[in-house]
Write a protein that holds these residues in place. Structure first.
Motif, PDB file in Angstrom:
ATOM      1  N   LEU A 123       0.894  -1.246   0.120  1.00  0.00           N
ATOM      2  CA  LEU A 123      -0.135   0.105   0.038  1.00  0.00           C
ATOM      3  C   LEU A 123       0.881   1.250   0.036  1.00  0.00           C
ATOM      4  O   LEU A 123       0.537   1.994  -0.712  1.00  0.00           O
ATOM      5  N   GLU A 124       2.055   1.202   0.893  1.00  0.00           N
ATOM      6  CA  GLU A 124       2.613   2.380   0.779  1.00  0.00           C
ATOM      7  C   GLU A 124       3.625   2.736  -0.527  1.00  0.00           C
ATOM      8  O   GLU A 124       3.729   3.732  -1.020  1.00  0.00           O
ATOM      9  N   PHE A 181       1.178   4.034  -3.048  1.00  0.00           N
ATOM     10  CA  PHE A 181       0.734   5.335  -2.681  1.00  0.00           C
ATOM     11  C   PHE A 181       2.076   6.147  -3.224  1.00  0.00           C
ATOM     12  O   PHE A 181       1.694   7.158  -3.945  1.00  0.00           O
ATOM     13  N   GLU A 182       3.389   5.707  -3.113  1.00  0.00           N
ATOM     14  CA  GLU A 182       4.522   6.432  -3.439  1.00  0.00           C
ATOM     15  C   GLU A 182       4.425   6.462  -4.925  1.00  0.00           C
ATOM     16  O   GLU A 182       5.011   7.566  -5.562  1.00  0.00           O
ATOM     17  N   THR A 222       2.151   6.361  -7.204  1.00  0.00           N
ATOM     18  CA  THR A 222       1.178   7.222  -7.691  1.00  0.00           C
ATOM     19  C   THR A 222       1.329   8.659  -7.756  1.00  0.00           C
ATOM     20  O   THR A 222       1.308   9.478  -8.407  1.00  0.00           O
ATOM     21  N   THR A 223       1.922   8.949  -6.342  1.00  0.00           N
ATOM     22  CA  THR A 223       2.445  10.495  -6.003  1.00  0.00           C
ATOM     23  C   THR A 223       3.563  10.784  -7.159  1.00  0.00           C
ATOM     24  O   THR A 223       3.645  11.847  -7.683  1.00  0.00           O
ATOM     25  N   SER A 225      -3.153   4.434  -9.471  1.00  0.00           N
ATOM     26  CA  SER A 225      -4.337   4.770  -8.270  1.00  0.00           C
ATOM     27  C   SER A 225      -5.262   3.934  -8.353  1.00  0.00           C
ATOM     28  O   SER A 225      -5.766   3.676  -7.197  1.00  0.00           O
ATOM     29  N   PHE A 263      -4.069   0.933  -6.135  1.00  0.00           N
ATOM     30  CA  PHE A 263      -4.020   1.244  -4.679  1.00  0.00           C
ATOM     31  C   PHE A 263      -5.307   1.243  -4.129  1.00  0.00           C
ATOM     32  O   PHE A 263      -5.544   0.690  -2.947  1.00  0.00           O
ATOM     33  N   LEU A 288      -6.682  -0.846  -1.091  1.00  0.00           N
ATOM     34  CA  LEU A 288      -7.105  -0.305   0.168  1.00  0.00           C
ATOM     35  C   LEU A 288      -8.523  -0.544   0.625  1.00  0.00           C
ATOM     36  O   LEU A 288      -8.666  -0.661   2.137  1.00  0.00           O
ATOM     37  N   PHE A 309       0.849   6.804   5.045  1.00  0.00           N
ATOM     38  CA  PHE A 309      -0.404   7.805   4.664  1.00  0.00           C
ATOM     39  C   PHE A 309      -1.586   7.847   5.373  1.00  0.00           C
ATOM     40  O   PHE A 309      -2.409   8.837   5.451  1.00  0.00           O
ATOM     41  N   PRO A 324      -1.295  13.284  -2.400  1.00  0.00           N
ATOM     42  CA  PRO A 324      -1.621  12.997  -0.946  1.00  0.00           C
ATOM     43  C   PRO A 324      -2.575  13.992  -0.252  1.00  0.00           C
ATOM     44  O   PRO A 324      -3.197  13.532   0.658  1.00  0.00           O
ATOM     45  N   PHE A 370      -6.119  12.597  -1.289  1.00  0.00           N
ATOM     46  CA  PHE A 370      -6.511  11.381  -0.453  1.00  0.00           C
ATOM     47  C   PHE A 370      -6.777  11.811   0.826  1.00  0.00           C
ATOM     48  O   PHE A 370      -7.696  11.248   1.436  1.00  0.00           O
TER      49      PHE A 370
END
Length: 872
Positions: free
Chosen positions: A364-365, A368-369, A371-372, A387, A390, A394, A451, A506, A509
């Motif tokens: 998940l982390e 998230f990274e 996607t950012t 995304s 993710f 989630l 996050f 971020p 979200f």
């Protein structure tokens, strides 16, 4: 003129219909009615709709849709406006203006997909004779034959007596006819087809003796490459199952290109295939964790989409719709574009695979990274791809969060969730702080995705609020079912468009997740907060604590303290009996508290070493108040000792005031034993010091600190915030009241000053006794020491310090101090007062500068006023 004549005729008809009389009968009335009707009609001639204004408004809508990234809606509107240009009608501007007036937020409420429902189904084409004859042809010989109607009749048929062999039922699919040729249904095979198939199978070809390579066409190489990328066995690319590796087979080559060029080109395909193959092998592994299982399912779904895209490419080369060029270079460009997202996902899996056993939500982390990062690099397809994965993963992690926030329940052996039950059998009074804790690793870091950590505290408190409400018996299980949970997916967070949003991912979200949490947090926290303030009586409990411990009502507190002091001065052995003191406290405080609250007051006491010689003995008396368990989660047990210390400090100050107010030496004995000047000087200075300290505690420290706390605690959202506010409140009280460890030397000096007041009062009282009482004390020195001797043992003058440093025994020092006269004791009190006061003021100023506490400097200014000059 024609228009006016028409209006005049209509007006006459209207008047005749309403008035019901002939114009010739009453010309004056008819004329008056016509004038009224004409004025009314002339006043209601409205202007036509401005067609240019309507056109401008539609142009504005088109521009607004395109600015808001709704090009699909703008194109649909523009298409229909172009169709309307072919229609001519004088009411068209009015109708379009009416539609604009009826429009209700078309940007948010319009769905282009709904326009498909307005299209009527196209009627089937008319059936023609050529189609009928094509499906059911007829022959010229059979169409004119006569029909044998008797053949269909069953009247002349005879039923056979016995049946021989079973007859097969007649066929219902076609009519048996001798003229039908079954061989017409068999297609004659192409005898050269087998030969063509064998030629295509290049892997069966035998290399020439002079050339060790087998020549293949570029189309064959493309087909083999697509098979390899799809994870199938090929001859051009050989797979090693044991090592899970793929390598090129250099046996085959293209006859129209150099081998080095072909190998370099195929090696790029091979690199893509290796990355995808590693991802395929990882997705086949089974995992016991639901989080990882969800991630594996998402990976398999992307692999399926990838294989479907490869099949589309194969179809383009196998069954082309148009003439295409067969080129490995072109295929490489297509495959690189197609494989970029799946290779990025394969890289993420390769990086986190060793960490999944230790950190089950590391994927998940990582997602998230990624996607950012894709948003920052403006990679639109990668951003949407990562995304969506993710948010799919989630949803599984949100299940225990949802269960905890809605029902206050934890899954069995759920190591992935950051909340766990520490002590399920803990007391309800410590439910909020001890029963549930946050899961942390060896470095004290929260065991949750990074996050989610900003919202972890609110998630934790929401679940505890639900458990708290269950303990109170006021939890509504249907409250969360009625509340609508907002969606948490890519469309909700990032929008439905394909473009990368402008705001950082971020922040988007966190805003969406905060909305998701608020939908569950507000229900439990609002109910619990209302119960704590209304039914629980938090504010009332704080007021009672302020009355009992902090002397909010000074008259009642002084009455209670005076009653205890009188029992102490009476010399009774049971002066500190806890039952008697409890009844005394309930009687005194019951005058301002309700009877139900006064019954909860309990006074406890322990044996005091010297209750009458020092204010330190008052620490043996403590007061307790029984509060509900729900309030005990806010006013914790650790705060009670601080309340007790402040209560003791106030009692010590009132003790000194009580003794100094009752010092009245007789004139006959004071003239030859005490000096009036020294007596009144010390009485004034000690009384002044006690008043300053009492005023500082009650009117400055307790009043302003309690006022600030009351203003903040009413705005608290949950018990955790209320508890933190109260903890900060009692810590601030302890610090400002000079009871903290940082200012302990100053507090000891203040207690020594109060002890000087006790010594002064006891000395004057002992000197005022009659001769018989003095002789009685001298005859029994072993049973009771004189008051002067006992208090003189605490003398910290320079003479005692020299005696201690010289090794003099403490008993010898006490014996030597018994020889002092009352005048010498008062002089010693004067010297100690002059020594301790500058120490206290200097200490308050120094710690006030360091601790930035202005109240300490204010107290130093008030104390320094008398200490600047020795006033006599």
């Amino acid at each position: 003129m024609a228009q006016n004549a028409k209006i005049s005729g209509l007006t006459d008809e209207l008047i005749h219909t309403i008035l019901k009389f002939e114009p010739a009968a009453n010309k004056q009335a008819y004329k008056h009615a016509k004038e009224i009707a004409s004025r009314g009609l002339r006043g209601h001639q409205y202007a036509r709709t401005n067609q240019f204004d309507v056109t401008a408004r539609f142009s504005g809508l088109d521009e607004k849709f395109r600015v808001k990234s709704r090009d699909d809606l703008a194109d649909a509107l523009q298409t229909r406006l172009q169709k309307l240009e072919g229609y001519t009608n004088k009411f068209k501007p009015d109708l379009l203006s009416l539609l604009l007036l009826l429009a209700d937020r078309p940007l948010e409420n319009t769905q282009v997909e709904a326009l498909e429902l307005l299209r009527s189904a196209s009627p089937p084409p008319p059936l023609t004779w050529s189609e009928i004859l094509q499906e059911d042809p007829y022959s010229d010989d059979d169409i004119w034959k006569d029909i044998d109607y008797a053949g269909d009749s069953s009247g002349d048929e005879k039923t056979p007596k016995k049946r021989g062999k079973l007859q097969s039922p007649p066929s219902t699919n076609f009519d048996d006819d001798d003229t039908y040729d079954p061989e017409s249904c068999v297609t004659s095979p192409d005898r050269h087809l087998v030969t063509k198939l064998e030629e295509v199978q290049f892997w069966k070809s035998i290399a020439d003796e002079n050339d060790a390579d087998v020549d293949i066409t570029e189309l064959q190489a493309i087909r083999e490459t697509l098979f390899m990328l799809a994870g199938l066995r090929t001859s051009l690319y050989q797979a090693d199952k044991q090592q899970h590796n793929i390598r090129l087979n250099f046996k085959y080559s293209l006859n129209h290109a150099r081998n080095a060029t072909v190998e370099h080109l195929l090696s790029q395909f091979l690199g893509i295939g290796k990355g995808v193959e590693r991802l395929r092998q990882w997705s086949k592994k089974a995992s016991a964790s639901p989080l990882i299982q969800t991630f594996e399912a998402a990976v398999r779904k992307r692999l399926l989409h990838y294989d479907h895209s490869l099949s589309t490419l194969q179809q383009r080369y196998l069954i082309p719709d148009a003439i295409i060029s067969v080129s490995l270079l072109e295929l490489l460009n297509d495959i690189q574009t197609l494989s970029t997202p799946i290779l990025r996902l394969a890289r993420v899996v390769a990086d986190i695979e060793p960490q999944l056993l230790i950190n089950p939500f590391s994927h998940l982390e990582a997602l998230f990274e990624q996607t950012t990062l894709a948003q920052m690099t403006l990679e639109d397809n990668i951003f949407k791809y990562m995304s969506e994965i993710f948010f799919e993963c989630l949803q599984t992690y949100l299940k225990p969060i949802r269960q905890w926030m809605e029902a206050g329940e934890l899954g069995s052996d759920d190591e992935t969730f950051f909340v766990f039950a520490s002590d399920t059998s803990s007391d309800s009074a410590s439910l909020w702080h001890d029963r549930y804790v946050l899961r942390r690793d060896g470095q004290s870091n929260l065991r949750s995705p990074s996050f989610l950590q900003p919202a972890a505290k609110k998630i934790f408190n929401t679940g505890k609020s639900v458990v708290f409400l269950k303990e109170l018996g006021i939890y509504d299980t249907d409250s969360h079912a009625l509340a609508r949970e907002p969606h948490l997916d890519h469309e909700t967070v990032c929008g439905a468009g394909d473009n990368v949003p402008l705001s950082p991912f971020p922040e988007l979200f966190q805003a969406a997740f905060e909305t998701w949490i608020r939908s569950k947090y507000s229900v439990a926290s609002t109910v619990l907060r209302q119960h704590i303030f209304d039914q629980g009586g938090l504010i009332r409990t704080l007021v009672i604590f302020e009355t009992l411990y902090l002397g909010k009502n000074g008259a009642v507190f002084e009455e209670f303290a005076t009653a205890i002091f009188e029992r102490m001065d009476a010399g009774q052995r049971g002066w500190n009996d806890r039952y008697v003191l409890t009844e005394l406290a309930r009687g005194v405080f019951g005058t301002i508290l309700p009877a139900s609250d006064a019954e909860k007051v309990v006074v406890r006491s322990s044996r005091a070493k010297a209750p009458g010689t020092s204010v330190k003995g008052l620490a043996a008396i403590s007061i307790d108040y029984a509060i509900p368990w729900s309030i005990q989660n806010i006013i914790q047990r650790s705060s009670i000792p601080i309340y007790q210390d402040i209560f003791t400090f106030l009692m010590q100050i009132y003790r000194v005031k009580h003794l100094l107010q009752r010092v009245r030496p007789t004139r006959d004995q004071s003239t030859h034993r005490l000096q009036f000047q020294l007596f009144y000087k010390l009485q004034h200075r000690l009384t002044w010091f006690a008043d300053i300290i009492r005023s500082y505690l009650t009117e400055t420290v307790i009043f302003f600190t309690t006022q600030d706390m009351g203003a903040v605690i009413e705005k608290a959202e949950d018990i955790d915030e209320m508890s933190q506010i109260h903890i900060k409140y009692v810590v601030k009280l302890q610090e400002r009241a000079l009871l903290s460890k940082d200012v302990k030397p100053i507090y000891k000096a203040v207690i020594e000053m109060l002890d000087l007041g006790v010594l002064f009062a006891e000395t004057v009282a002992a000197d005022s006794k009659d001769g018989a009482a003095q002789s009685k004390i001298k005859k029994k020195p072993a049973r009771r020491k004189s008051t002067i001797a006992i208090l003189a043992e605490d003398d910290v003058s320079d003479e005692d310090e020299d005696a201690k440093s010289g090794g003099e025994d403490a008993s010898k020092a006490a014996k030597r101090s018994t020889q002092r006269s009352p005048k010498e004791v008062l002089q010693m009190v004067d010297r100690e007062f002059g020594r301790l006061l500058p120490f206290i003021t200097a200490g308050l100023r120094s710690v006030g500068r360091v601790g930035a506490e202005p109240l300490w400097e204010q107290l130093a200014d008030r104390l320094e006023w008398e200490g600047k000059k020795d006033r006599v």
